[in-house]
Enzyme design. Structure first.
Site, PDB file in Angstrom:
ATOM      1  CD  GLU A  94       2.102  11.434  -6.286  1.00 35.91           C
ATOM      2  OE1 GLU A  94       1.804  11.973  -7.350  1.00 35.91           O
ATOM      3  OE2 GLU A  94       2.018  10.203  -6.111  1.00 35.91           O
ATOM      4  CB  CYS A 107      -1.627   8.205   3.057  1.00 33.60           C
ATOM      5  SG  CYS A 107      -0.432   7.010   2.457  1.00 33.60           S
ATOM      6  CB  CYS A 114      10.362   2.927  -2.650  1.00 32.49           C
ATOM      7  SG  CYS A 114      10.441   1.671  -1.342  1.00 32.49           S
ATOM      8  CB  CYS A 118       7.062  -4.294  -3.667  1.00 31.80           C
ATOM      9  SG  CYS A 118       7.822  -4.278  -2.016  1.00 31.80           S
ATOM     10  CB  CYS A 121       4.689  -1.100  -5.185  1.00 30.31           C
ATOM     11  SG  CYS A 121       4.602   0.559  -4.470  1.00 30.31           S
ATOM     12  CB  CYS A 337      -2.583   0.987  -1.539  1.00 34.34           C
ATOM     13  SG  CYS A 337      -3.528   1.323  -0.056  1.00 34.34           S
TER      14      CYS A 337
HETATM   15  N1  SAH Z   1       7.153   0.568   2.194  1.00 37.17           N
HETATM   16  C1  SAH Z   1       6.141   0.509   3.220  1.00 37.17           C
HETATM   17  C2  SAH Z   1       5.217   1.680   3.174  1.00 37.17           C
HETATM   18  C3  SAH Z   1       4.307   1.724   1.950  1.00 37.17           C
HETATM   19  S1  SAH Z   1       2.718   1.201   2.438  1.00 37.17           S
HETATM   20  C4  SAH Z   1       5.408  -0.810   3.132  1.00 37.17           C
HETATM   21  O1  SAH Z   1       5.630  -1.542   2.177  1.00 37.17           O
HETATM   22  O2  SAH Z   1       4.657  -1.144   4.039  1.00 37.17           O
HETATM   23  C5  SAH Z   1       1.900   1.022   0.943  1.00 37.17           C
HETATM   24  C6  SAH Z   1       1.017  -0.216   0.990  1.00 37.17           C
HETATM   25  O3  SAH Z   1       0.372  -0.365  -0.274  1.00 37.17           O
HETATM   26  C7  SAH Z   1       1.851  -1.460   1.212  1.00 37.17           C
HETATM   27  O4  SAH Z   1       1.164  -2.377   2.013  1.00 37.17           O
HETATM   28  C8  SAH Z   1       1.983  -1.956  -0.197  1.00 37.17           C
HETATM   29  O5  SAH Z   1       2.288  -3.313  -0.225  1.00 37.17           O
HETATM   30  C9  SAH Z   1       0.625  -1.657  -0.757  1.00 37.17           C
HETATM   31  N2  SAH Z   1       0.625  -1.627  -2.219  1.00 37.17           N
HETATM   32  C10 SAH Z   1       1.654  -1.375  -3.041  1.00 37.17           C
HETATM   33  N3  SAH Z   1       1.282  -1.423  -4.323  1.00 37.17           N
HETATM   34  C11 SAH Z   1      -0.037  -1.706  -4.317  1.00 37.17           C
HETATM   35  C12 SAH Z   1      -0.990  -1.851  -5.352  1.00 37.17           C
HETATM   36  N4  SAH Z   1      -0.649  -1.700  -6.630  1.00 37.17           N
HETATM   37  N5  SAH Z   1      -2.254  -2.138  -5.002  1.00 37.17           N
HETATM   38  C13 SAH Z   1      -2.606  -2.248  -3.703  1.00 37.17           C
HETATM   39  N6  SAH Z   1      -1.738  -2.102  -2.681  1.00 37.17           N
HETATM   40  C14 SAH Z   1      -0.456  -1.845  -2.991  1.00 37.17           C
END
Ligand code: SAH
Length: 346
Positions: A94, A107, A114, A118, A121, A337
């Site tokens: 995506e 983006c 991944c 986390c 996420c 995000c």
């Molecule tokens: N793996 C890398 C690149 C992904 S960036 C990283 O973690 O930086 C994607 C961003 O969205 C990250 O800052 C992540 O923490 C954030 N993110 C993930 N899940 C989210 C959610 N449910 N709501 C808002 N932000 C989220």
């Protein structure tokens, strides 16, 4: 039968120069090829009119040109567009276009799924399938350019889609080089941002290799909470992460770190969290990007109220932190995000 030919977009410009030189073609033809593929977006070698006919035919015979095909394009009410793109092995990737005034940010994803898991996420909930190839990373830009309105162009690229860029670093670096190359996508270095959850040993390699912005997904200012939200913190804890950023000679007031903080109700949104964050990052030239949690099916976490978000931002500002509170974009099409999970819609 899968096409056995190699992907042309897997070749960096220097690699293509070397190949050309080895087969009796002038090396500078590589820049011409890059211009057609990336600056002009023309994918049929027959149309590459400044190349000799014989070379055009050879390129068309020997290489695959497209690494990703369209699976679906969804447009959000706020102008955000999410592309679901299909790789040759069927993997879905995506990429999201986010128009905001004069800017249009793309983006891009770096992995299928991944491995970092986390807890908030949606991509993490998928597990990890594989790294994307260089061709698959840059083809997200080529495909998404096809979704632009007339007169619109991609002004910024952020590596914030599916996957952890630093776990696919050699390909991410080559993709960044194509984004910056004047004959390819020709973006300015500060128009490109690579985001990481904190794979500390690889930070230096990225910072030295390419002069782009670094974003770091922080979300917690102590190890007890960060261990839960961002499990890679157990291997590379906060002190190590923050001291590495503090000591990096490449970073400074002209190249600040962008800390990302997903605000989750009742988890990391209290004024005390803001104060702890301000204290931990003091002295690191940086900005903090607050992202209210985007809810999704794989998580019970919810965003704080708008008032709680503003209070958190205000507390940071009072402690000298430069803050932006990001409005969620594209949430109605699961393009915000942390919502990228490449699910097929029913
Ligand atoms: N793996 C890398 C690149 C992904 S960036 C990283 O973690 O930086 C994607 C961003 O969205 C990250 O800052 C992540 O923490 C954030 N993110 C993930 N899940 C989210 C959610 N449910 N709501 C808002 N932000 C989220």
């Amino acid at each position: 039968m899968p096409d056995p030919r190699p992907q042309l977009k897997d070749q960096s410009i220097p690699a293509l120069r070397t190949r050309f030189a080895g087969s009796g073609v002038a090396p500078w033809r590589a820049e011409q090829v890059a211009r057609w593929l990336y600056a002009r977006g023309v994918e049929d070698p027959a149309a590459w009119t400044d190349l000799p006919q014989e070379l055009r035919e050879r390129l068309a015979d020997e290489w695959q040109i497209r690494a990703l095909e369209w699976d679906a394009l969804e447009r959000s009410a706020d102008g955000t567009a999410k592309g679901r793109l299909r790789a040759a092995d069927g993997a879905l990737v995506e990429a999201v276009l986010i128009p905001e005034g004069e800017r249009t940010t793309l983006c891009v994803s770096t992995q299928v799924g991944c491995p970092l898991a986390c807890s908030f996420c949606a991509t993490g909930a998928l597990g990890f399938t594989r790294n994307l190839t260089l061709a698959e990373i840059v083809d997200q830009v080529c495909r998404m350019k096809e979704a632009l309105a007339s007169g619109q162009r991609i002004t910024n690229v952020v590596f914030m889609g599916m996957g952890e860029p630093l776990l696919n670093l050699p390909r991410v670096i080559e993709a960044v080089r194509l984004l910056l190359h004047p004959k390819a996508f020709a973006l300015g270095p500060r128009k490109v941002t690579v985001s990481t959850a904190g794979v500390v040993p690889r930070l230096g390699t990225l910072l030295r290799a390419v002069p782009v912005n670094l974003a770091v997904s922080l979300h917690a200012a102590n190890d007890a909470l960060r261990d839960v939200l961002v499990p890679i913190n157990r291997r590379f804890p906060l002190d190590l992460l923050l001291e590495t950023l503090r000591a990096a000679p490449e970073l400074g007031p002209r190249r600040p770190v962008f800390f990302e903080w997903t605000l989750i109700a009742g988890v990391n949104d209290a004024p005390a969290d803001a104060i702890e964050l301000a204290r931990r990052i003091r002295g690191i030239p940086s900005k903090v990007n607050l992202i209210p949690m985007n809810a999704h099916a794989d998580s019970s976490y919810r965003p704080p109220s708008p008032e709680a978000c503003s209070r958190f931002a205000g507390e940071l500002m009072r402690h000298g932190v430069i803050v932006t509170l990001r409005r969620p974009r594209g949430a109605d099409i699961d393009a915000a995000c942390g919502q990228l999970a490449a699910r097929r819609s029913a």
